[in-house]
Design a protein around this motif. Sequence first.
Motif, mmCIF file in Angstrom:
data_model
loop_
_atom_site.group_PDB
_atom_site.id
_atom_site.type_symbol
_atom_site.label_atom_id
_atom_site.label_comp_id
_atom_site.label_asym_id
_atom_site.label_seq_id
_atom_site.Cartn_x
_atom_site.Cartn_y
_atom_site.Cartn_z
ATOM 1 N N UNK A 155 -0.355 2.923 11.361
ATOM 2 C CA UNK A 155 -1.254 3.083 9.965
ATOM 3 C C UNK A 155 -1.761 4.431 10.063
ATOM 4 N N UNK A 156 -2.087 4.857 11.334
ATOM 5 C CA UNK A 156 -2.702 6.439 11.478
ATOM 6 C C UNK A 156 -1.588 7.505 10.770
ATOM 7 N N UNK A 157 -0.447 7.338 11.652
ATOM 8 C CA UNK A 157 0.638 8.235 10.991
ATOM 9 C C UNK A 157 0.880 8.195 9.053
ATOM 10 N N UNK A 158 0.787 6.969 8.736
ATOM 11 C CA UNK A 158 0.987 6.924 7.520
ATOM 12 C C UNK A 158 -0.031 7.462 6.566
ATOM 13 N N UNK A 159 -1.238 7.081 7.210
ATOM 14 C CA UNK A 159 -2.909 8.001 6.989
ATOM 15 C C UNK A 159 -2.508 9.490 7.051
ATOM 16 N N UNK A 160 -1.609 9.858 7.609
ATOM 17 C CA UNK A 160 -1.924 11.131 7.857
ATOM 18 C C UNK A 160 -2.460 11.659 9.156
ATOM 19 N N UNK A 161 -2.463 11.490 9.737
ATOM 20 C CA UNK A 161 -3.324 12.111 10.940
ATOM 21 C C UNK A 161 -1.508 12.316 12.138
ATOM 22 N N UNK A 162 -2.613 12.933 12.776
ATOM 23 C CA UNK A 162 -2.085 13.670 14.072
ATOM 24 C C UNK A 162 -2.198 12.662 15.118
ATOM 25 N N UNK A 163 -0.783 12.249 15.926
ATOM 26 C CA UNK A 163 -1.036 11.303 17.000
ATOM 27 C C UNK A 163 -0.713 11.656 17.549
ATOM 28 N N UNK A 220 0.592 -0.814 -0.279
ATOM 29 C CA UNK A 220 -0.263 0.104 0.398
ATOM 30 C C UNK A 220 1.194 1.086 -0.022
ATOM 31 N N UNK A 221 0.454 2.424 -0.146
ATOM 32 C CA UNK A 221 0.519 3.151 -0.496
ATOM 33 C C UNK A 221 0.008 3.996 -0.008
ATOM 34 N N UNK A 222 0.472 5.265 1.425
ATOM 35 C CA UNK A 222 0.389 6.001 2.403
ATOM 36 C C UNK A 222 -0.452 7.098 1.735
ATOM 37 N N UNK A 223 -1.757 7.565 1.842
ATOM 38 C CA UNK A 223 -2.250 8.735 1.978
ATOM 39 C C UNK A 223 -1.511 9.583 1.833
ATOM 40 N N UNK A 224 -0.607 10.072 2.429
ATOM 41 C CA UNK A 224 0.013 11.373 2.158
ATOM 42 C C UNK A 224 0.668 11.184 1.078
ATOM 43 N N UNK A 225 1.138 10.238 1.151
ATOM 44 C CA UNK A 225 1.869 10.227 -0.415
ATOM 45 C C UNK A 225 1.821 10.465 -1.320
ATOM 46 N N UNK A 226 0.059 9.940 -1.485
ATOM 47 C CA UNK A 226 -0.724 10.209 -2.462
ATOM 48 C C UNK A 226 -0.810 11.904 -2.898
ATOM 49 N N UNK A 227 -0.962 12.700 -2.266
ATOM 50 C CA UNK A 227 -1.678 14.036 -1.433
ATOM 51 C C UNK A 227 0.125 14.755 -2.266
#
Lengths: 235, 908
Positions: B314-322, B171-178
Amino acid sequence: MTETPAETPSVRILVVEDDAPIRRFLKIALASGGYDSLEADRGRAGIELAATSAPDCVVLDLGLPDMDGKAVIAAIRGWSRVPILVLSVRDAEGEKIAALDAGADDYVTKPFATGELLARLRALLRNRLDRAAEPAEQVIGPLSVNFANRAVRMAGREVKLTRKEFDVLALLARHPGRLIAHRQFLTTVWGPAHADDTHYLRIAIGHIRDKLGDEAADPRLIITEPGVGYRLAEA
Amino acid sequence: MASTADERPAPEAFLEEARTEARQRGGPGRLKVFLGAAPGVGKTFAMIGEARARQRAGVDVVVALVETHGRAETAGLLGPLEQLPRRMVEYRGQTLSELDLDALLARRPQLALIDEFAHTNAPGSRHPKRWQDVLEVLDAGIDVTTTLNIQHIESLNDIVARITGVKVAETVPDQVLQRADDIELIDLPPEELIKRLKEGKVYVPHQVGRALDNFFSRGNLTALRELALRTAASRVDAEMLAYMQANAVRGPWPTEERLLVCVNEAPVAKALVRAGKRMAERARIPWIVATVLTPRHEAMPAGARAATMDALRLAETLGAETTTLHAESDVVAELLHYARARNVSRVVVGRARSRASWRDRLVFLFREHVADRLLDEATDFEVTVVTAHGRPARRGAGRAHLLEPDWRGYALAVAAIAVASLAAWPIAMWDAIPGGAISAIYLTAVLVVGARHGLAASLVATALGSMAYNFFYTEPYYTLAVSNPEDIVSILVFLVGAVFTGTLAGRLKAQVETVRAAQRRTETLYDFARKIAAAGNSDDVLWAGAYHIAATLDCQSLILMPDAAGTLEQVQGHPTIEELDAGAEGAARWAFEKNEPAGSGTATLPMSEWLFVPLAAGERALGVIGVRFRDRSRGLDPETRRLLLAVEDQVAVAIERARLAEELADARVSAESERLRGALLNSVSHDLRTPLATVIGTVSTLAEGEAGTLNAADRRELVLTALDEARRLDRYVQNLLDMTRLGHGALSPKRAPVELGEIVGRVRSDLARILAGHRVEVAIPRDLPMLDVDPVLIGQALTNVLENAAKYAPPGTTILLSARAEGGEAAITVADQGPGIPEGERERVFDLFHRVTQGDARPAGTGLGLAIVRGLVEAHGGRVKAQAGAGGRGAAITLRLPLAATPLDDGA
């Protein structure tokens, strides 16, 4: 003492000095004092001239480009007792003492006044000229030292000195104006075993000064050459 | 192949404008992603086609890595493009070909084609994932185009899995795609794709394999196509919004609202995170994933904690603040407090759908479920409860610790009940006391056990206690039967009371342990902060840093810093520095150069045993800190990472501070020497030239005055003037030489016992002409002991003092040189009757180049004389001081010099 070198014509002084302006003014100064001069600008040439022309005195600069001044002294001392007057820069007390140990007779510190140089030369030459007949008594201003009966008078008054004190004063009085190094005093008066006991000498000089009424802080008779030795004032 | 770009001309124009600007600034490269709904839609083909068009337009294009999968038409299209050789990697007997990242970076094309964005690199590569390679290429300023299927997008991963029944690991984190500057959707109707598949034109990735027919069903493809179109469309929205926001265009987006996702070790955590991501995306608000640690967690086994940490990662890779919160017991209150503080409007919590086990139910007797309480209490929030889909496979994992055997606890339980039974004996014998007192004694025993050894031991004590009570103190005695109904009530009351007591005591114990652990951490950090603040220079700071990282995190630590040539070197280590292998070295270099963590537990070179974090003060990295844990999973623990970052921060600040202090000191020294150099130059030019001018002037007058224009008196006057000036020059040069030697520490006094009078005599005769205008009085007591000094150097010092006095005191006045012995020293004072030295200047007159400013225009001194006096005197261990003269008139300079020991033997 007013004897002038002019009475003994053609006294030759060998000047070993690499700096041309100093050689030039020395030549004039020596001529004015009545001396002939020979010149060498290198140590080797100086040694050769000393050997071939038999000068009456050598004025040697310690800082020569081709060889160490002390080596020049040692070379000359290899065959000759000719008086050697060293020219050295200030603050090189170690150098001066080494030069004296190597056989030099006196030194003048650069920069120097010609009067001072001529006085030193005179003292050295007088010694050489007077060697034949050593006087029984030496008179320097108010001071008279009788070597034969070991009597010292100051302004006519007799001064009582111990044996060692007299020996010290006698050594100075035999060569007025000439530097006597610590070591020379100590080996002559106390013996070679005491060559480094400079405090003997200092105390003796102190006592002599007291007895003669001379002050170290304002000396008229015994002049200190700090760290090197003493000389007796000329007249 | 319709590009969505056609439908949005206006924003595209704006964006193009912004990008052109960015390109002119020379920032990172641009990323373009060709997005497809499924394999076989023609992404690679489209990518190469576009690349060829760019090449024709004069762009320097390199094919870094494109998979043709043996398709001739794709290979043919590649023909005229430059292809980079691949890097061959041996792995378990297979040869894998990978992107040669370093070769690409060295080649530096304008545009690089890198296929299959989601690809996983062969083990041992610099980065585990290809998208990480791509980011590095972009950072190097190279444009990249790549391809991606939607099932590889992290947040869509489980939706796709639900649609198709095939779950992909890559998978590619959403952040990267952004980060992509352009996303081009490659669309192909399902019928056509199925047709191409049948014609064998589609390369099927191995993940799909068995599920081929299922995956490429018409329904699935339609669903995937819709998902892809929606993704691309939402991208357009996001771009539009970003642009409007960047340009301060007023818009209808919600401001500063946040979504909070609460996770714990429950298996639902990851699903919660993905759900949260989708909700946040839809609402276009930032999102936070939080976990609350309670005393319970401190005692949890590592496996259970790891589940929470996985969710946070996982949350971090999805762009969340943890964030990790701490609470004593009230998780809900802590969450709500945090939520209000961060302006959270929506809260997402999870709840296990399955029936709770008996153990869970037992615990829930005392601890209400978080989700339920949140629903009750979070009335001002929108609360979403997500239920787990999967079977709660690891249901019990989090609580296993409750019943972990604690043999000392059980032993204490047995012992406590035995003691309680004995203690109850005399009370039972005494009829006046009611039976309830006995249960109180047992309760005390349970309380003690619970407080010392926690819940499990207290439950054991409860069971044992109720049995012992029954056995010894209820009729019939010494059986487990109960005849008296009153006793049955007593035992039941005891049981209930004991369970509560034990639970409370157990929790108390856990709390105490947490507090202690937190206190230890705080103490270590505080201690570290204190130590590091006390460390004076960089070396001390580095040592304290290495030591405290090792002590605080219980690991090996290293600090690496660049040497003069820029090569990273180990400068400190605890317990020791050691040889790093190539992987660790690479990770350290990476961390330093990119100012990002690398090594174990990170995205870069994760195979390394070491974790490196940059020591960053501001923008640049000063060096890196390396840590190695015995237990590698600890490096992944966010709590540990946070502590490491906190310590790293302190070290970096301390190093920066120490460096600044050192630089400041250097600067001060160089400013000081700069000032001295300036003063020296001034002094040399003034004090050398003035006497020379006189000498040259007088002597040239003499040289030209031959024609008898000068009478004898004039001549003599000129000559004496020249002589005086030449001597002044000589003294000045002597001072310069002395100063130089003092400055170099090259001045070693040749000390000998010497009479002060002798030195004074010599000085007076040297200065005879200078002192001629003054009355000089010398008062040296006859009994003054000898000085232990170098006569020449002290002579020079006295020369300078006397010359100074003669210069400042008016002619005809008295200069008094006196001496006395004082406490093993000789105090030699030179007093004049001049203007004196102002009180404030008395210390400073001994500074180099300091001159007392005079009201009148007297020629000032060189500023060297008294400084040299001080240097010479101090070289003998003496001191020098300036005072007012007798009766407050004039100046008095006093030199204090050591006296010589009196020799006993005078040799006379």
